[in-house]
Design an enzyme around this catalytic site. Structure first.
Site, short mmCIF file in Angstrom:
data_model
loop_
_atom_site.label_atom_id
_atom_site.label_comp_id
_atom_site.label_asym_id
_atom_site.label_seq_id
_atom_site.Cartn_x
_atom_site.Cartn_y
_atom_site.Cartn_z
N GLN A 10 0.83 -1.20 0.00
CA GLN A 10 0.00 0.00 0.00
C GLN A 10 0.87 1.25 0.00
O GLN A 10 1.94 1.30 0.60
CB GLN A 10 -0.92 0.00 1.22
CG GLN A 10 -2.09 0.95 1.09
CD GLN A 10 -3.22 0.59 2.04
OE1 GLN A 10 -3.32 -0.54 2.49
NE2 GLN A 10 -4.05 1.55 2.37
N SER A 94 3.60 -6.73 2.47
CA SER A 94 2.28 -6.65 3.10
C SER A 94 1.21 -7.18 2.14
O SER A 94 1.22 -8.37 1.80
CB SER A 94 1.99 -5.22 3.57
OG SER A 94 0.87 -5.17 4.41
N LEU A 95 0.30 -6.34 1.63
CA LEU A 95 -0.71 -6.85 0.70
C LEU A 95 -0.07 -7.47 -0.53
O LEU A 95 -0.67 -8.34 -1.18
CB LEU A 95 -1.69 -5.73 0.29
CG LEU A 95 -1.23 -4.75 -0.80
CD1 LEU A 95 -1.60 -5.25 -2.19
CD2 LEU A 95 -1.83 -3.38 -0.57
N ARG A 119 -9.79 -7.68 3.67
CA ARG A 119 -8.64 -7.29 4.50
C ARG A 119 -8.63 -5.78 4.73
O ARG A 119 -8.43 -5.31 5.85
CB ARG A 119 -7.35 -7.75 3.83
CG ARG A 119 -6.06 -7.52 4.61
CD ARG A 119 -4.91 -8.12 3.82
NE ARG A 119 -3.61 -8.04 4.49
CZ ARG A 119 -2.74 -7.05 4.34
NH1 ARG A 119 -3.04 -6.02 3.54
NH2 ARG A 119 -1.58 -7.05 4.97
N HIS A 203 -0.29 -3.65 11.09
CA HIS A 203 0.78 -4.54 11.56
C HIS A 203 1.15 -4.29 13.02
O HIS A 203 2.32 -4.20 13.38
CB HIS A 203 2.02 -4.42 10.64
CG HIS A 203 1.74 -4.82 9.23
ND1 HIS A 203 1.49 -6.13 8.88
CD2 HIS A 203 1.63 -4.09 8.10
CE1 HIS A 203 1.25 -6.18 7.57
NE2 HIS A 203 1.32 -4.96 7.08
N GLN A 252 0.26 -12.22 9.64
CA GLN A 252 0.80 -11.02 8.99
C GLN A 252 0.00 -9.77 9.34
O GLN A 252 0.55 -8.66 9.37
CB GLN A 252 0.80 -11.25 7.47
CG GLN A 252 1.52 -10.19 6.66
CD GLN A 252 0.75 -9.85 5.40
OE1 GLN A 252 -0.38 -9.36 5.47
NE2 GLN A 252 1.36 -10.11 4.27
#
Length: 312
Positions: A10, A94-95, A119, A203, A252
């Site tokens: 992101q 991440s994503l 998500r 996170h 995660q």
């Protein structure tokens, strides 16, 4: 060349993203159509026309960034790319880990889009607006960042969210604690602390509600063994077993993105070049800071794709 394909996270979204790909390559255009259908939403129109304020919403940005990456992959596959033959492994920030898994065939495109929509919504809803915060610590090393968040813990939850590269670490948690950490970070080597304009403390343990929602969503989805190993954010190690991947994706949500450690591990895994799939060279810049010996290439435009395809 033994290559790692890497997928952005992101922050790499921009209005207009993917439009040139859709105009140049029919397989790329099909990706955007499939994602629109999966989400029952004209995400492609939002990506190409904005407004930016809507595109940057977490629930839109996450599937949008994935769609742009997969459009590039599909265009390359139409030209002969086979990850199983042309890559040693894949990884995503991440994503981007979902994008990597989709590219490697572990998820269908439709499932990936729906998972990332969920998500994004879950992460946004997990913490009341204003309670959480994130900040980038610049010029600090991991030991100094660990000491910083430890010192700030008396004021609330504050953890390292992203270990991105030497001198670039992101912290996350309760606003008061993150602000305290930002104040004291210079005592531990930071040159500056930059508050991030994000909607939630990603996170961090504050995302536990979102992690539980993702556990439920992932339980309903088929995960196939990926065509190449995925270096997981949470472990900075290879993963190929579908149930392990499912468990790591849940972890995660609240856990640290170990990007510096992941890239540092590439050399030992035989990697000598990274291929960033979309993302405006954000990950490529991190790679160069982590391991200057790795060769890098970044794919964003039709011209990039056509040039890269000639090297297969």
């Amino acid at each position: 060349m033994t290559r790692a394909f890497i997928f952005p996270g992101q922050g790499s979204q921009t209005v207009g993203m993917g439009r040139a790909l859709a105009e140049a390559f029919a397989p790329a255009r099909q990706v955007f159509e499939e994602v629109d259908d999966a989400l029952s939403q004209k995400l492609s129109k939002l990506m190409w026309e904005g407004p930016e304020s809507h595109l940057t919403l977490t629930e839109n940005a996450q599937p949008a960034i994935m769609a742009a990456s997969l459009a590039i992959i599909r265009a390359l596959q139409a030209g002969g790319l086979d990850l199983a033959r042309h890559a040693r492994l894949a990884a995503g920030h991440s994503l981007g880990e979902y994008s990597a898994l989709c590219a490697a065939g572990a998820f269908t495109l439709a499932d990936t889009a729906r998972l990332l929509k969920t998500r994004g919504q879950a992460m946004q809803a997990a913490v009341p607006v204003g309670k959480g915060a994130m900040a980038a610590l610049i010029g600090i090393e991991i030991d100094g960042a660990e000491a910083t968040v430890k010192d700030a813990a008396a004021d609330g939850i504050c953890v390292i969210a992203n270990d991105n590269a030497p001198g670039q670490i992101v912290i996350s948690g309760e606003r008061v604690a993150v602000e305290k950490a930002s104040e004291i970070a210079k005592q531990h080597g930071a040159k500056r602390a930059i508050p991030l304009n994000v909607s939630a403390p990603f996170h961090s343990p504050l995302m536990q509600q979102a992690a539980e929602r993702m556990r439920e969503a992932l339980a309903k989805v088929t995960i196939r063994p990926p065509a190449v190993p995925i270096v997981a954010n949470i472990t900075a190690a290879e993963a190929t077993d579908p149930e392990t991947i499912r468990r790591l994706l849940v972890q995660q949500v609240t856990g640290r993105v170990r990007w510096r450690e992941s890239v540092a591990a590439f050399r030992g895994l035989g990697i000598d070049r990274t291929v960033e799939v979309g993302g405006n060279k954000v990950l490529t810049g991190m790679v160069k800071r982590i391991d200057k010996e790795l060769e890098t290439v970044s794919l964003d435009t039709p011209a990039d794709i056509e040039a890269f395809a000639k090297t297969q």
